[in-house]
Design a protein around this motif. Sequence first.
Motif, PDB file in Angstrom:
ATOM      1  N   PRO A 121      -7.001 -43.591  -2.336  1.00 50.60           N
ATOM      2  CA  PRO A 121      -7.379 -43.838  -3.734  1.00 50.60           C
ATOM      3  C   PRO A 121      -7.179 -45.301  -4.134  1.00 50.60           C
ATOM      4  O   PRO A 121      -6.592 -46.084  -3.390  1.00 50.60           O
ATOM      5  CB  PRO A 121      -6.413 -42.940  -4.509  1.00 50.60           C
ATOM      6  CG  PRO A 121      -5.175 -42.942  -3.657  1.00 50.60           C
ATOM      7  CD  PRO A 121      -5.669 -42.962  -2.229  1.00 50.60           C
TER       8      PRO A 121
ATOM      9  N   SER B 232      -4.397 -45.465  -9.597  1.00 56.80           N
ATOM     10  CA  SER B 232      -4.137 -44.029  -9.773  1.00 56.80           C
ATOM     11  C   SER B 232      -2.685 -43.685  -9.470  1.00 56.80           C
ATOM     12  O   SER B 232      -2.075 -42.842 -10.143  1.00 56.80           O
ATOM     13  CB  SER B 232      -5.078 -43.201  -8.885  1.00 56.80           C
ATOM     14  OG  SER B 232      -4.788 -43.402  -7.502  1.00 56.80           O
TER      15      SER B 232
ATOM     16  N   ASP C  55      -0.583 -44.791 -12.459  1.00 66.68           N
ATOM     17  CA  ASP C  55      -0.743 -43.830 -13.562  1.00 66.68           C
ATOM     18  C   ASP C  55       0.096 -42.582 -13.333  1.00 66.68           C
ATOM     19  O   ASP C  55       0.745 -42.065 -14.252  1.00 66.68           O
ATOM     20  CB  ASP C  55      -2.217 -43.429 -13.709  1.00 66.68           C
ATOM     21  CG  ASP C  55      -3.083 -44.548 -14.277  1.00 66.68           C
ATOM     22  OD1 ASP C  55      -2.534 -45.569 -14.726  1.00 66.68           O
ATOM     23  OD2 ASP C  55      -4.319 -44.384 -14.266  1.00 66.68           O
ATOM     24  N   GLN C  56       0.074 -42.069 -12.101  1.00 71.49           N
ATOM     25  CA  GLN C  56       0.797 -40.833 -11.796  1.00 71.49           C
ATOM     26  C   GLN C  56       2.304 -41.010 -11.947  1.00 71.49           C
ATOM     27  O   GLN C  56       2.983 -40.165 -12.533  1.00 71.49           O
ATOM     28  CB  GLN C  56       0.439 -40.365 -10.383  1.00 71.49           C
ATOM     29  CG  GLN C  56      -0.976 -39.837 -10.248  1.00 71.49           C
ATOM     30  CD  GLN C  56      -1.406 -39.691  -8.803  1.00 71.49           C
ATOM     31  OE1 GLN C  56      -0.615 -39.849  -7.877  1.00 71.49           O
ATOM     32  NE2 GLN C  56      -2.689 -39.392  -8.598  1.00 71.49           N
TER      33      GLN C  56
END
Length: 307
Positions: free
Chosen positions: A282, A286, A289-290
């Motif tokens: 990815p 991402s 963010d996680q």
Amino acid sequence: MHRILITGKNGQVGHELQRSLAPLGKLIATDRQELDLAQSGARIEQALDRLQPDIIVNPAAYTAVDKAESDEATANAVNAEAVGVMARWAARRGALLVHYSTDYVFNGDGERPWREDDATGPQSAYGRSKLAGEEAVRLADARYLILRTSWVFGAHGANFLKTMLKLGQERDTLKVVNDQIGAPSSAALIADVSAELIRRYLSGPAGFAFGTYHLAPRGETSWHGYAAYLLQRAAEFGLALKIDPANIQGIPSSEYPLPAKRPANSRLCCDKLKNTFGIELPEWQSGVDQVLAQLLQASGYDKAHRE
């Protein structure tokens, strides 16, 4: 049931590996008290003889990059000598060794992402110790995976992401280096890809593609870009910040001198991993963010904000 030894269970990657590897066998997760990689090779061998792992997964490392400049002997003991002991033990027993390395094995020059077969040239004691560990694994002629990563962070443990979140709530000005380029790699991603590779090994070790692979998310940024993205997303999540993310000042590395030289180019080309195993990685954002969502939820802030 396969016996899977994880070293450094309290580290960022070690913590996530306990989650990702749990379905694959009987986990033996150790910390420094249970398996100290700074101790003699004989004692490490004795521990391995006692534990009898079929797979050794080694995220444990001496990662105090600046301290290593004045304590290279300890860095070498943990990052090279102990790794060689584990690799030779794995070779004798037909076990798999999964070992983690770093972009610091390169000299940090240029702008092209580093490939696995590029010439190495570490510029720090830490980088030299990690390269020596890689070489010890290859010399042992064991079944091995060396996974080079960069800029590791996670919800567990201390890291740049957590530091920036804390400072963003405390200060109205921040200066962050903007001339070192790489990809922030989440410990969860590293652990999940590791689990997938081990799963494939267990399903067919005879045809498995052992070797060295780069493992970092797609895209690139500077430490300044990383901090600005993180704090902007934190503000969008509703976290009260003292600083305006748009006002984070980018500075050259020369204005933030440290004992150990950091690579200006930490980009890692991960085409080999994709072409060999078909694993699509990815974008780096991402993972940020996680982990940000995890931290806010764990602190109760996310729930309080929703209410």
